[in-house]
Design a protein around this motif. Structure first.
Motif, PDB file in Angstrom:
ATOM      1  N   LEU A  54      35.261  30.792  41.903  1.00 16.73           N
ATOM      2  CA  LEU A  54      34.610  31.746  42.806  1.00 16.73           C
ATOM      3  C   LEU A  54      35.149  31.612  44.220  1.00 16.73           C
ATOM      4  O   LEU A  54      35.136  32.555  44.993  1.00 16.73           O
ATOM      5  CB  LEU A  54      33.093  31.518  42.821  1.00 16.73           C
ATOM      6  N   ALA A  78      39.490  36.179  34.365  1.00 21.21           N
ATOM      7  CA  ALA A  78      38.188  36.580  33.810  1.00 21.21           C
ATOM      8  C   ALA A  78      38.111  36.178  32.340  1.00 21.21           C
ATOM      9  O   ALA A  78      37.087  35.663  31.886  1.00 21.21           O
ATOM     10  CB  ALA A  78      37.984  38.078  33.981  1.00 21.21           C
ATOM     11  N   ARG A  81      37.369  32.561  32.071  1.00 21.28           N
ATOM     12  CA  ARG A  81      36.037  32.157  32.530  1.00 21.28           C
ATOM     13  C   ARG A  81      34.917  32.560  31.566  1.00 21.28           C
ATOM     14  O   ARG A  81      33.748  32.290  31.831  1.00 21.28           O
ATOM     15  CB  ARG A  81      35.770  32.740  33.921  1.00 21.28           C
ATOM     16  N   LYS A  82      35.302  33.183  30.449  1.00 23.42           N
ATOM     17  CA  LYS A  82      34.297  33.546  29.450  1.00 23.42           C
ATOM     18  C   LYS A  82      33.596  32.312  28.901  1.00 23.42           C
ATOM     19  O   LYS A  82      32.523  32.400  28.325  1.00 23.42           O
ATOM     20  CB  LYS A  82      34.962  34.280  28.281  1.00 23.42           C
ATOM     21  N   ILE A  84      32.649  29.753  30.688  1.00 23.52           N
ATOM     22  CA  ILE A  84      31.835  29.074  31.702  1.00 23.52           C
ATOM     23  C   ILE A  84      30.438  29.680  31.722  1.00 23.52           C
ATOM     24  O   ILE A  84      30.265  30.882  31.908  1.00 23.52           O
ATOM     25  CB  ILE A  84      32.458  29.227  33.117  1.00 23.52           C
ATOM     26  N   MET A 107      22.516  39.363  28.592  1.00 26.83           N
ATOM     27  CA  MET A 107      23.651  39.448  29.535  1.00 26.83           C
ATOM     28  C   MET A 107      24.662  38.338  29.253  1.00 26.83           C
ATOM     29  O   MET A 107      25.841  38.467  29.561  1.00 26.83           O
ATOM     30  CB  MET A 107      23.155  39.305  30.984  1.00 26.83           C
ATOM     31  N   THR A 110      27.687  39.385  27.335  1.00 16.80           N
ATOM     32  CA  THR A 110      28.571  40.403  27.910  1.00 16.80           C
ATOM     33  C   THR A 110      30.037  39.994  27.887  1.00 16.80           C
ATOM     34  O   THR A 110      30.890  40.741  27.416  1.00 16.80           O
ATOM     35  CB  THR A 110      28.140  40.715  29.361  1.00 16.80           C
ATOM     36  N   GLN A 163      25.937  32.646  25.897  1.00 14.45           N
ATOM     37  CA  GLN A 163      27.364  32.919  26.115  1.00 14.45           C
ATOM     38  C   GLN A 163      28.243  32.005  25.271  1.00 14.45           C
ATOM     39  O   GLN A 163      29.450  32.177  25.202  1.00 14.45           O
ATOM     40  CB  GLN A 163      27.633  32.688  27.607  1.00 14.45           C
TER      41      GLN A 163
ATOM     42  N   PRO B  76      31.602  38.695  46.526  1.00 14.15           N
ATOM     43  CA  PRO B  76      30.562  37.698  46.745  1.00 14.15           C
ATOM     44  C   PRO B  76      31.137  36.291  46.713  1.00 14.15           C
ATOM     45  O   PRO B  76      31.932  35.963  45.836  1.00 14.15           O
ATOM     46  CB  PRO B  76      29.606  37.912  45.559  1.00 14.15           C
ATOM     47  N   LEU B 144      29.443  53.578  28.817  1.00 17.87           N
ATOM     48  CA  LEU B 144      30.533  52.744  28.306  1.00 17.87           C
ATOM     49  C   LEU B 144      30.488  51.319  28.866  1.00 17.87           C
ATOM     50  O   LEU B 144      30.791  50.362  28.171  1.00 17.87           O
ATOM     51  CB  LEU B 144      31.893  53.382  28.652  1.00 17.87           C
ATOM     52  N   PHE B 145      30.108  51.206  30.140  1.00 11.41           N
ATOM     53  CA  PHE B 145      30.110  49.883  30.784  1.00 11.41           C
ATOM     54  C   PHE B 145      28.684  49.377  31.030  1.00 11.41           C
ATOM     55  O   PHE B 145      28.460  48.599  31.951  1.00 11.41           O
ATOM     56  CB  PHE B 145      30.907  49.938  32.097  1.00 11.41           C
ATOM     57  N   LYS B 147      26.748  47.209  29.527  1.00 11.83           N
ATOM     58  CA  LYS B 147      26.467  45.763  29.513  1.00 11.83           C
ATOM     59  C   LYS B 147      27.053  45.059  30.737  1.00 11.83           C
ATOM     60  O   LYS B 147      26.427  44.176  31.306  1.00 11.83           O
ATOM     61  CB  LYS B 147      26.938  45.119  28.203  1.00 11.83           C
ATOM     62  N   GLU B 148      28.226  45.509  31.195  1.00 12.73           N
ATOM     63  CA  GLU B 148      28.832  44.898  32.390  1.00 12.73           C
ATOM     64  C   GLU B 148      28.034  45.274  33.645  1.00 12.73           C
ATOM     65  O   GLU B 148      27.797  44.435  34.508  1.00 12.73           O
ATOM     66  CB  GLU B 148      30.290  45.349  32.563  1.00 12.73           C
ATOM     67  N   VAL B 151      24.963  43.119  34.272  1.00 12.14           N
ATOM     68  CA  VAL B 151      25.235  41.794  34.867  1.00 12.14           C
ATOM     69  C   VAL B 151      25.552  41.957  36.354  1.00 12.14           C
ATOM     70  O   VAL B 151      25.103  41.172  37.183  1.00 12.14           O
ATOM     71  CB  VAL B 151      26.400  41.062  34.149  1.00 12.14           C
ATOM     72  N   THR B 157      27.860  37.388  41.474  1.00 13.13           N
ATOM     73  CA  THR B 157      28.397  36.031  41.428  1.00 13.13           C
ATOM     74  C   THR B 157      28.459  35.545  39.975  1.00 13.13           C
ATOM     75  O   THR B 157      29.480  35.020  39.533  1.00 13.13           O
ATOM     76  CB  THR B 157      27.514  35.070  42.256  1.00 13.13           C
ATOM     77  N   SER B 160      31.154  37.382  38.107  1.00 16.29           N
ATOM     78  CA  SER B 160      32.487  36.908  38.445  1.00 16.29           C
ATOM     79  C   SER B 160      32.765  35.532  37.839  1.00 16.29           C
ATOM     80  O   SER B 160      33.848  35.281  37.314  1.00 16.29           O
ATOM     81  CB  SER B 160      32.607  36.855  39.971  1.00 16.29           C
ATOM     82  N   ALA B 161      31.756  34.643  37.892  1.00 18.60           N
ATOM     83  CA  ALA B 161      31.968  33.263  37.418  1.00 18.60           C
ATOM     84  C   ALA B 161      32.069  33.164  35.906  1.00 18.60           C
ATOM     85  O   ALA B 161      32.676  32.230  35.393  1.00 18.60           O
ATOM     86  CB  ALA B 161      30.837  32.368  37.911  1.00 18.60           C
ATOM     87  N   THR B 162      31.464  34.112  35.191  1.00 22.42           N
ATOM     88  CA  THR B 162      31.381  33.945  33.741  1.00 22.42           C
ATOM     89  C   THR B 162      32.315  34.870  32.959  1.00 22.42           C
ATOM     90  O   THR B 162      32.140  35.057  31.762  1.00 22.42           O
ATOM     91  CB  THR B 162      29.926  34.152  33.258  1.00 22.42           C
ATOM     92  N   GLY B 163      33.276  35.448  33.648  1.00 27.40           N
ATOM     93  CA  GLY B 163      34.318  36.174  32.928  1.00 27.40           C
ATOM     94  C   GLY B 163      34.026  37.623  32.595  1.00 27.40           C
ATOM     95  O   GLY B 163      34.728  38.224  31.782  1.00 27.40           O
ATOM     96  N   VAL B 164      32.976  38.193  33.220  1.00 26.63           N
ATOM     97  CA  VAL B 164      32.771  39.642  33.074  1.00 26.63           C
ATOM     98  C   VAL B 164      33.863  40.260  33.966  1.00 26.63           C
ATOM     99  O   VAL B 164      34.123  39.732  35.043  1.00 26.63           O
ATOM    100  CB  VAL B 164      31.362  40.034  33.598  1.00 26.63           C
ATOM    101  N   HIS B 165      34.496  41.340  33.533  1.00 26.86           N
ATOM    102  CA  HIS B 165      35.576  41.903  34.360  1.00 26.86           C
ATOM    103  C   HIS B 165      34.950  42.628  35.555  1.00 26.86           C
ATOM    104  O   HIS B 165      34.988  43.856  35.646  1.00 26.86           O
ATOM    105  CB  HIS B 165      36.466  42.815  33.523  1.00 26.86           C
ATOM    106  N   PHE B 168      37.114  44.915  38.146  1.00 27.86           N
ATOM    107  CA  PHE B 168      37.541  46.164  37.516  1.00 27.86           C
ATOM    108  C   PHE B 168      36.377  47.153  37.419  1.00 27.86           C
ATOM    109  O   PHE B 168      36.488  48.310  37.855  1.00 27.86           O
ATOM    110  CB  PHE B 168      38.111  45.862  36.126  1.00 27.86           C
ATOM    111  N   VAL B 169      35.252  46.687  36.887  1.00 24.72           N
ATOM    112  CA  VAL B 169      34.101  47.571  36.687  1.00 24.72           C
ATOM    113  C   VAL B 169      33.528  48.003  38.045  1.00 24.72           C
ATOM    114  O   VAL B 169      33.175  49.167  38.237  1.00 24.72           O
ATOM    115  CB  VAL B 169      33.008  46.876  35.818  1.00 24.72           C
TER     116      VAL B 169
END
Lengths: 263, 266
Positions: A54, A78, A81-82, A84, A107, A110, A163, B76, B144-145, B147-148, B151, B157, B160-165, B168-169
């Motif tokens: 981050l 990204a 980081r899936k 994490i 979530m 996701t 996750q 963020p 379409l997006f 679920k993203e 989040v 934050t 971004s930290a957990t790999g959601v794009h 882009f979104v």
């Protein structure tokens, strides 16, 4: 020997010309439970944010799963980081939105699913399983904002675990909770670590919140690592006194280490 | 009622529904100021399109889409500047460009000044079609997006930290924000659009349980504000834009009171 899942070498983070984090060398191995402690402004949250990409350091290399984060595109980063599971402090999420608990835990699925793919029955089975495992089944249709602070924290843990993470990063997961909830939440984290072998990196203000399963502690002071190693050695009075600048006595009760200010 | 007014009501309903839906994300991400900021970018785009003699529809769309996407650089935990402060600075810049453009114009400026309050009563069928298409594009994006976006609403934050794009979104969302606001601007106006984005969504967030019901309620509230506001203005012979703004604020006040009463009872 277990492999490294995260490593930092020669990392420096500067803010307004001031160095707020300087880590020469630090590795976290798969399956470890690492507690990060330190004074206010020591750089605990910054270290956690650097670890999950981050915050991009001004200098140095951060490797996640042996991939240098600075060399990866945003898309590949990204994807990496899936794995994490991240639980930030309360100021970094919007608890006022009327998401139901089940929506919130969902979530967590996701990033597991590709873009444009909807969650399916299997995903919701995982979600419901984690809701049940954390004892929140009766609350699943309630909104997140209507839950108590402790239940919200449980819900965030369920979201992170849904996750299916390889590494769980928690930034002061017990702040603003009463002593009973603090105990319950840390017990849950320890239990998850024991049962799922997930790597845990947990930032905490209080040494007593590091459960007995936490075998390694990193003590930060003014952005530098003052001590890193076996928790018994790091949580020594003499070591802590150097960071906190006061006389300290350590008390151990039921496997937890309590810090007493003797000044 | 003259048949033309049915078209006005329909145009208001479409504009209210699309801005109401858009508001779910803008209000949820705690950046309602984005509405007024992007609509002023669109206004500047319209003015410079007129000045340069280029297409007056394409100009504001490109201008607002580009300016909204440039807000995507505020990340963020990374940016030193808060997203709302960045928006305020951007708003000032756009306002400056708008009035500079107005100053450079020759002849009548009423068309340009009309962009502030819109001109719902001068609506054309082609404008309604364009607004409906832009709204539909946003609905497809939100589906379409979904679920993203959820989040992102909860925490950029975490996303971004957990790999959601997330980047882009978020950038795609900002671009579509620019599109929806730019095409709605001539009809709804820069000032009224702000109220149609914030009030219906804020009202829905007060009383709903679950994301799907928020989306549904905000869309209905947006549509209701526009139609009810128009009917009030028609029968009481009052300014249309002002009536729509007041009705949307009343919907919010009723929702907030309902939530407060429900909490008291529980």
């Amino acid at each position: 020997m277990m492999g490294e899942c995260l490593s930092l070498s020669d990392v420096e983070v500067r803010w307004s010309g001031r160095t707020i984090l300087a880590v020469e060398d630090m590795q976290i191995r798969q399956g470890e439970f690492v507690g990060i402690i330190g004074t206010n402004g020591a750089g605990k949250t910054t270290l956690l944010k650097v670890c999950c990409g981050l915050i991009r350091p001004n200098r140095g290399i951060v490797k996640l799963d042996e991939h240098d984060l600075s060399e990866l595109s945003a898309w590949r980063k990204a994807n990496l980081r899936k794995h994490i599971g991240y639980i930030p402090q309360a100021a970094e999420y919007n608890a006022e939105l009327p998401f139901t608990l089940r929506e919130l835990v969902a979530m967590g699925r996701t990033s597991v699913k590709a873009l444009l793919r909807r969650l399916n029955k299997e995903d919701y089975e995982v979600v419901d399983n984690w809701i049940e495992r954390l004892g929140l089944s009766e609350r699943r249709s309630q909104t997140f904002r209507s839950l108590s602070g402790g239940e919200q924290q449980k819900a965030l843990i369920a979201r992170a675990m849904a996750q299916d993470p390889e590494i769980l990063m928690l930034d002061e997961p017990c702040s603003n909770l009463d002593f009973n909830w603090k105990y319950q939440i840390t017990e849950i984290i320890e239990q998850l670590h024991r049962e799922t072998k997930v790597t845990v990196v947990m930032v905490s203000h209080e040494t007593s919140l590091l459960p007995s399963g936490c075998k390694r502690a990193v003590l930060l002071h003014e952005g530098n690592i003052l001590a890193d190693g076996d928790i018994e050695e790091v949580l020594e009075s003499e070591v802590l006194e150097r960071a906190y600048q006061c006389r300290i006595e350590m008390l151990t009760l039921a496997g937890r280490r309590y810090t007493v200010n003797k000044s | 009622m003259d048949s033309f007014f049915y078209l006005v009501m329909f145009a208001g309903a479409v504009a209210g529904a699309s801005t109401g839906l858009l508001g779910v994300y803008i209000v949820g991400m705690r950046m309602p100021f984005i509405g007024i900021c992007i609509s002023h970018s669109a206004m500047a785009g319209t003015i410079y399109s007129i000045l340069l003699g280029v297409n007056p529809v394409l100009g504001p769309v490109v201008f607002s889409a580009l300016s909204s996407m440039s807000l995507g650089v505020v990340r963020p935990g990374r940016s030193r500047i808060n997203a709302n402060v960045a928006l305020a600075i951007f708003f000032n810049l756009m306002l400056g460009l708008t009035f500079l453009g107005i100053g450079l114009m020759h002849g009548s400026r009423s068309e340009v000044l009309g962009l502030l309050w819109g001109s719902l009563l001068f609506v054309r069928k082609s404008s309604v079609v364009i607004i409906a298409i832009s709204g539909l594009v946003f609905v497809v994006f939100a589906a379409l997006f979904n679920k993203e976006l959820k989040v992102l609403l909860f925490s950029r934050t975490i996303a971004s930290a957990t790999g959601v794009h997330e980047s882009f979104v978020y950038c795609l969302f900002l671009a579509l924000c620019g599109l929806v606001l730019a095409v709605n601007l001539p009809l709804v106006g820069g000032l009224m659009i702000f109220s149609l984005i914030t009030c219906p969504a804020a009202a829905a967030y007060q009383i709903c349980t679950g994301h799907r019901s928020v989306i549904f309620a905000a869309t209905i509230f947006g549509m209701g504000s526009a139609v009810a506001g128009f009917l009030v203005s028609y029968y009481l012979d009052l300014p249309t834009g002002a009536c729509i703004v007041i009705v949307s604020a009343i919907i919010f006040a009723v929702s907030a009171s309902y939530r407060a009463l429900r909490r008291k009872r529980n």
